[in-house]
Design an enzyme around this catalytic site. Structure first.
Site, PDB file in Angstrom:
ATOM      1  N   VAL A  82       0.844  -1.193   0.000  1.00  0.00           N
ATOM      2  CA  VAL A  82       0.000   0.000   0.000  1.00  0.00           C
ATOM      3  C   VAL A  82       0.883   1.249   0.000  1.00  0.00           C
ATOM      4  O   VAL A  82       1.731   1.403   0.891  1.00  0.00           O
ATOM      5  CB  VAL A  82      -0.929   0.016   1.228  1.00  0.00           C
ATOM      6  CG1 VAL A  82      -1.778   1.285   1.262  1.00  0.00           C
ATOM      7  CG2 VAL A  82      -1.799  -1.220   1.242  1.00  0.00           C
ATOM      8  N   CYS A  83       0.684   2.126  -0.979  1.00  0.00           N
ATOM      9  CA  CYS A  83       1.432   3.383  -1.091  1.00  0.00           C
ATOM     10  C   CYS A  83       2.945   3.107  -1.049  1.00  0.00           C
ATOM     11  O   CYS A  83       3.444   2.331  -1.859  1.00  0.00           O
ATOM     12  CB  CYS A  83       0.962   4.337   0.007  1.00  0.00           C
ATOM     13  SG  CYS A  83       1.650   5.993  -0.174  1.00  0.00           S
ATOM     14  N   MET A  84       3.666   3.691  -0.108  1.00  0.00           N
ATOM     15  CA  MET A  84       5.110   3.440  -0.017  1.00  0.00           C
ATOM     16  C   MET A  84       5.396   1.957   0.222  1.00  0.00           C
ATOM     17  O   MET A  84       6.405   1.423  -0.241  1.00  0.00           O
ATOM     18  CB  MET A  84       5.693   4.268   1.124  1.00  0.00           C
ATOM     19  CG  MET A  84       7.167   4.150   1.291  1.00  0.00           C
ATOM     20  SD  MET A  84       7.676   4.841   2.880  1.00  0.00           S
ATOM     21  CE  MET A  84       7.866   6.551   2.470  1.00  0.00           C
ATOM     22  N   GLY A 114       3.815  -0.316  -1.141  1.00  0.00           N
ATOM     23  CA  GLY A 114       3.767  -0.893  -2.489  1.00  0.00           C
ATOM     24  C   GLY A 114       5.133  -0.803  -3.144  1.00  0.00           C
ATOM     25  O   GLY A 114       5.589  -1.752  -3.802  1.00  0.00           O
ATOM     26  N   LEU A 168      -1.134  -1.122  -4.513  1.00  0.00           N
ATOM     27  CA  LEU A 168      -2.286  -0.226  -4.355  1.00  0.00           C
ATOM     28  C   LEU A 168      -1.777   1.192  -4.117  1.00  0.00           C
ATOM     29  O   LEU A 168      -1.010   1.413  -3.165  1.00  0.00           O
ATOM     30  CB  LEU A 168      -3.144  -0.684  -3.174  1.00  0.00           C
ATOM     31  CG  LEU A 168      -3.585  -2.152  -3.195  1.00  0.00           C
ATOM     32  CD1 LEU A 168      -4.195  -2.551  -1.863  1.00  0.00           C
ATOM     33  CD2 LEU A 168      -4.569  -2.417  -4.309  1.00  0.00           C
TER      34      LEU A 168
END
Lengths: 353, 340
Positions: free
Chosen positions: A147-149, A151, A171
């Site tokens: 998720v985000c970083m 990811g 994501l």
């Protein structure tokens, strides 16, 4: 409506404003429920500040998908956004879909964590979590969801340890950093990061938070007006407070990692150019041969499509699915419509592979 | 334990290593009495000219409290300190007045940089005088309590703080420009729509329209070179301040024998390096263990592929028979325990 009527209407609103504020203070001091991250989970492994959570299975009749999913969250804010409240929990949705879910909680770094770098996060912490899950579940490979970083971490991990990753799901994940349509990316390019680490040690979470809020000053201000308008709706108040809790629950970021993040990613854009070196090893995205599901928010201003989309063309995998959702950065996980549709899609995508 | 009293005792212990711990309770009582005397008077004498009188009344209270305890406490050293504080009370009042002056100048905002600099120089000098008169002289600390380099670093930190607060003002001013533009645009839009006979229907419509304009203007501004520079400048000034503040803070830490930031970072670095080394060794061991396992497996495969000799088969048979017998025996010996 003529001017006179409009002015009268504004006057009326202005007069009502103090009443609303008073009412808000009553509601807020009335002990509203804003507990977060309530989905039951066990801490199955811990080391330093890291905790590996294993969520209790919610599906009894259906067969649980045999390959476990490890969610790697960002070092910015906390994973509680994925488990905001009952009925609005991305994690519960994944569990309802029959997935076996693990999650890395990074905790709150302190001065003692000042020297942690990307190598530690990827090749030690994430790898240790993966090793633990593989050994406990007897799975040769796992599904890695970032998720985000987190990811970006997952992408790097999949490139460095391709044999351990069955499917990669990213994501709202930034991978291309030399973009011009996101304030944070532009600001970060101008920072003297060495000076920052020297002066601050770890990046204070509150400082980072101020910068995030400054990127969208109007939304930051108007949401409180919306809050006053919805003050009589207890469910709205609870959700609002939970979101606020997530926003202002900002752990510090380890200094050395912050240096690498700004210098190697934001300023030099090394990842997507396959030039990033970690512990002497080159991160070559073409080595990611596993299936990739790349999900991003079309209206995301923190990790806009321009930073998330290029990953799909940079990996060596032939099985790539790119999904743009009509929402923003957090809308993917908590948006009233999107979060209900995204998790079944992810689960279906995993099951098909 | 009273925290204030405890803190004061710690200070005394720091200043006078020979201070007798056996009198701990009496000192706590003394300090509490002094505190009560001080805070009991504070409500009606807290402002203006009353400050000096208040200070004197507190010190009298302190002396009274001290006088009651002299029989059991060696009063020579504390007497010296408090005599000195009473004699130099005017220095304390001067210093506090300048602190108030500085606070007023900083928050009202009517002082120029030069004026602020002057006030802070005065305040620092007064502080040094106070320190020298009360602590420096008694504790034998040279010069003004802290050395010249430290004075310079502290002044640099104060200066960078003012530069930072100044840049916050600049930042806010520039950051509010889109707001001003948006309001102008909103007024124009109201006039235009009114002239075209398509006026706003409600205050809510105006609000939504204004929010839209603001969002667009801020989005443009944040991504513009000026907008980026505005944020970068502010962060730079903040980092300047933090860097100099760290140096000044480390000086104080050193004076108080507290580990400095730099020293703590060195400790953390040492621990981190050791941990990292251990992790690498662990990884190496895991790798070697894997190799050993694989080699063992290979060896087993090779062994099983080898033709069996008759004699060896016999000996294997004998060994099996022996182990079976041993197992039976052990089971027999265990069974009574179970039943019993």
């Amino acid at each position: 409506m003529n001017y006179q009527q409009i002015i009268e209407s504004i006057e009326k609103d202005v007069k009502e404003f103090p009443k609303k504020v008073l009412r808000a203070s009553e509601v807020l001091t009335g002990n509203p429920d804003y507990r977060v991250a309530k989905t039951p989970a066990d801490v199955v492994y811990s080391e330093d500040k890291l905790k590996l959570l294993h969520y209790h299975r919610r599906v009894k009749k259906k067969k649980i998908h045999k390959t476990p999913v490890l969610i790697v969250y960002a070092l910015i804010n906390r994973y509680i956004m994925l488990d905001l409240e009952p009925g609005r929990s991305f994690i519960q949705n994944l569990l309802n879909e029959g997935l076996d879910v693990y999650l890395i909680d990074w905790g709150y770094p302190t001065g003692a964590d000042r020297y942690l770098d990307l190598d530690d996060y990827i090749n030690h912490y994430v790898d240790t979590a993966v090793r633990w899950i593989r050994s406990e579940t007897k799975s040769k490979k796992i599904n890695l969801m970032g998720v985000c970083m987190g990811g970006t971490f997952s992408v790097i991990y999949a490139a460095l340890h391709p044999k351990k990753v069955k499917n990669l799901i990213t994501l709202a994940t930034p991978t291309q950093f030399d973009i011009d349509d996101a304030g944070l990316f532009l600001w970060a390019r101008g920072f003297d990061v060495d000076k920052a680490v020297e002066g601050l040690g770890n990046l204070p979470g509150d400082l980072a938070n101020i910068l995030y809020l400054l990127v969208s000053p109007v939304a930051t201000a108007t949401k409180y007006i919306q809050f006053l308008d919805g003050i009589e709706n207890p469910k709205f108040v609870s959700t609002f407070l939970r979101m606020e809790k997530w926003i202002f629950d900002s752990p510090d970021m380890a200094g050395e990692f912050f240096r690498e993040w700004i210098r190697d990613f934001m300023q030099r854009n090394l990842l997507i150019r396959n030039r990033l070196i970690i512990d002497g090893r080159k991160v070559d995205l073409r080595k990611i041969k596993c299936p990739l599901l790349n999900v991003f928010g079309k209206n995301d201003y923190l990790a806009p499509p321009s930073t998330a989309k290029p990953l799909s063309g940079a990996v060596g995998s032939k099985d790539v699915t790119t999904v743009g959702v009509d929402t923003g950065h957090v809308g993917i996980f908590v948006g009233s419509k999107s979060y209900k549709t995204i998790s079944p899609k992810i689960a279906k995508w995993i099951r098909e592979r | 334990m009273n925290i204030g009293a405890d803190l004061f005792l710690q200070m005394l212990k720091g200043l006078y290593p020979g201070y007798a711990e056996t009198d701990l309770e009496k000192w706590q009582e003394w300090f509490q009495k002094a505190g009560q005397n001080f805070f009991g008077d504070v409500s009606d004498k807290v402002k203006g000219e009353g400050a000096e009188a208040l200070f004197r009344s507190w010190m009298e209270g302190v002396q009274q409290a001290l006088a009651k305890e002299t029989s059991s406490v060696n009063s020579e050293i504390p007497d010296k300190i408090f005599d000195s504080i009473i004699q130099n009370g005017h220095l304390y009042i001067e210093f506090m007045n300048t602190v108030l002056e500085a606070a007023k100048a900083a928050h009202v905002g009517d002082a120029t940089d030069e004026m602020l600099h002057e006030i802070y120089t005065k305040m620092t000098q007064q502080y040094f005088s106070l320190y020298q008169a009360n602590i420096g002289k008694l504790a034998g600390v040279p010069q003004f309590g802290i050395h010249r380099e430290a004075q310079h670093q502290i002044m640099a930190a104060i200066d960078s703080y003012h530069r930072f607060t100044g840049s916050v003002g600049d930042f806010l001013l520039k950051f509010s420009m889109p707001l001003k533009d948006a309001m102008n645009m909103l007024q124009q839009a109201i006039r235009d729509r009114d002239a075209a006979g398509d006026g706003f229907k409600s205050a809510k419509e105006i609000y939504d329209f204004a929010v839209n304009i603001l969002e667009k203007r801020y989005d443009e501004y944040i991504k513009s070179p000026e907008g980026v520079q505005n944020v970068v400048d502010l962060v730079e000034k903040y980092l300047d301040y933090k860097k100099k503040q760290n140096i000044a803070r480390d000086i104080w830490f050193r004076l108080l024998s507290i580990p400095t930031r730099k020293e703590m970072e060195d400790v953390y670095k040492g621990i981190y390096d050791l941990k990292k080394k251990t992790r690498k060794q662990d990884a190496l061991i895991r790798k070697q263990n894997k190799k050993i396992k694989a080699l063992k497996r290979k060896l087993q495969n090779v062994e099983s592929a080898l033709p069996r000799k008759k004699s060896s088969a016999k000996s294997v048979g004998k060994r099996r028979a022996k182990s079976k017998a041993a197992a039976k025996g052990s089971r027999k010996s265990k069974s009574p325990k179970k039943t019993g």
